[in-house]
Design an enzyme around this catalytic site. Sequence first.
Site, PDB file in Angstrom:
ATOM      1  CB  SER A 157      -1.027  -0.085   1.229  1.00 21.67           C
ATOM      2  OG  SER A 157       0.013   0.146   2.486  1.00 21.67           O
ATOM      3  CG  ASP A 196      -3.759  -2.936  -2.060  1.00 24.97           C
ATOM      4  OD1 ASP A 196      -4.661  -2.988  -2.968  1.00 24.97           O
ATOM      5  OD2 ASP A 196      -3.772  -3.110  -0.837  1.00 24.97           O
ATOM      6  CG  HIS A 197      -6.358   0.491  -1.974  1.00 24.51           C
ATOM      7  ND1 HIS A 197      -7.595   0.767  -2.507  1.00 24.51           N
ATOM      8  CD2 HIS A 197      -6.374  -0.692  -1.259  1.00 24.51           C
ATOM      9  CE1 HIS A 197      -8.482  -0.430  -1.980  1.00 24.51           C
ATOM     10  NE2 HIS A 197      -7.841  -1.166  -1.637  1.00 24.51           N
ATOM     11  CG  ASP A 223      -8.859   3.363  -4.609  1.00 22.57           C
ATOM     12  OD1 ASP A 223     -10.005   3.858  -5.359  1.00 22.57           O
ATOM     13  OD2 ASP A 223      -8.784   3.003  -3.735  1.00 22.57           O
ATOM     14  N   GLY A 278     -10.323  -3.451   6.975  1.00 21.82           N
ATOM     15  CA  GLY A 278     -10.330  -3.745   8.266  1.00 21.82           C
ATOM     16  C   GLY A 278     -10.943  -4.787   8.852  1.00 21.82           C
ATOM     17  N   GLY A 328     -10.982  -6.099   0.798  1.00 24.38           N
ATOM     18  CA  GLY A 328     -11.529  -6.280   2.100  1.00 24.38           C
ATOM     19  C   GLY A 328     -12.101  -7.727   2.438  1.00 24.38           C
ATOM     20  CB  SER A 333      -9.450  -9.906   6.510  1.00 22.71           C
ATOM     21  OG  SER A 333      -8.163  -9.914   6.128  1.00 22.71           O
ATOM     22  CG  ASN A 363      -6.511  -7.136  -2.823  1.00 22.53           C
ATOM     23  OD1 ASN A 363      -6.401  -7.907  -3.545  1.00 22.53           O
ATOM     24  ND2 ASN A 363      -6.522  -5.672  -2.772  1.00 22.53           N
TER      25      ASN A 363
END
Length: 306
Positions: free
Chosen positions: A49, A80-81, A103, A180, A210, A212, A252
Site C-alpha cells: 500500500s 495496492d490502492h 484507485d 479492516g 476487504g 479478510s 486481497n
Amino acid sequence: MLVSPKKMLADAHRGWYAIGAFNINNLELVQGIMEAAIMEKSPVILQTSEGAIDYAGIEFLSAIVRVAAKAKVPVAFHLDHGKNERLVRSMIKLGLHTSVMFDGSSLPFPQNSRATRAIVQLAHRRRIFVEAELGAIAGIEDFVSVSERDAHLTSPKQVAEFVKRTGCDALAVAIGTSHGAYKFKESSRLDLKRLREIKDATNVPLVLHGASGVPLWLKRRSINAGSHIEDASGVSDEHIKKAIKAGINKINVDTDLRIAFTTALREALATDTKNIDPRKYLAPARDLVTKVVREKMRLFGCAGKA
Ligand code: G3H
Ligand code: 13P
Ligand code: ZN
C-alpha cells in the site's frame, strides 16, 4: 519467479479460482507468505500500500520481494490502492512493481474513467498491468438505507463502459466488503447477485478487496493473547467460495495477516518476559502468517496451481 499477474489472473479467470494478494510491509511477512506459497505450490501476489511504502521504503520492499521471487512459484509485485496519481505515476516510472492499482473510486465516473485511462496508457507502455476500481469499497453496514448503500456499490450498468473507456486489465468491485477487522455487525453479507451481473458485463478478472475473514480460531486465540478484537468480524469462508463461483479472480487480504502476526507476537512476548532477542518473537509471528496464508490458498483454489 517475478512475473506480471496477467497470466496468473488469466489462468484463474479460465479456471474459476482466485489468486491471493497479500499486503506486505516487512521481511517476516514476505517470508511467512512465501513459505505458504512454496508449501502450497501456489502463485502469489505480494502487494504494498502507499502506507507500506511510506513505512519501509519501496527500494527495501522491492529488494526483499526480488529475493523472495527466486522461489519456484510465480510471484507478482503489486501496488495496492494507489490513490495519489503522482505516486502511481512515479511507481510506474520506477518500474519495480509488475502491476499497479489506480484507485479512483472517490472520483465521479467521468473523472475516474479519465484518470484511470491516463494511468493505463502510461503503465501499458512499460508492460505494467493495471487494476482499477469502480464503486467504493465500504461496508454494507456503513449505510443507513438500501438506496444509499446501492449508490456506493459497483453499478453493473457502468462496468462495460468503464472497462472500455479505461482499458484496465482487472477491476476491483464493491459488493459489500470493507477494509479492516470490523466489516459486519452481524454475519457477513455480500451482494452476489450484483457480482454475477458485473461478471456478465465484462471479461476482465474481478478483484475482491476487504476479504479478510477474521477466522474464529484466530480471533479466540488473539483475544486470549490480549488483543481487544471482540467485535471483529469478516467475510465467511462460505461467502468467499460463493464470490469465487460468481467470478472473483483476485482476493486481497491484509487484516487476517495483521491479526496473526500480532497474536503470535503477544503470545511470545508474554511467555518469555526475559527474552530480548527479536528473532524469538518474530519467528512465531512469521509462522502464524504462514498458517493463515496456507488456509487462504486452499480456500481460494490457487493451491497447486503454480
Ligand atoms: O487496503 C488497505 C490495506 O489493508 C492497506 O492498509 O494503508 O494501512 O497499509 P494500509
Ligand atoms: P482486509 O482489510 O479485509 O484484509 O482487506 C485488505 C485489502 O483489501 C487490501 O487492499
Ligand atoms: Zn483494498
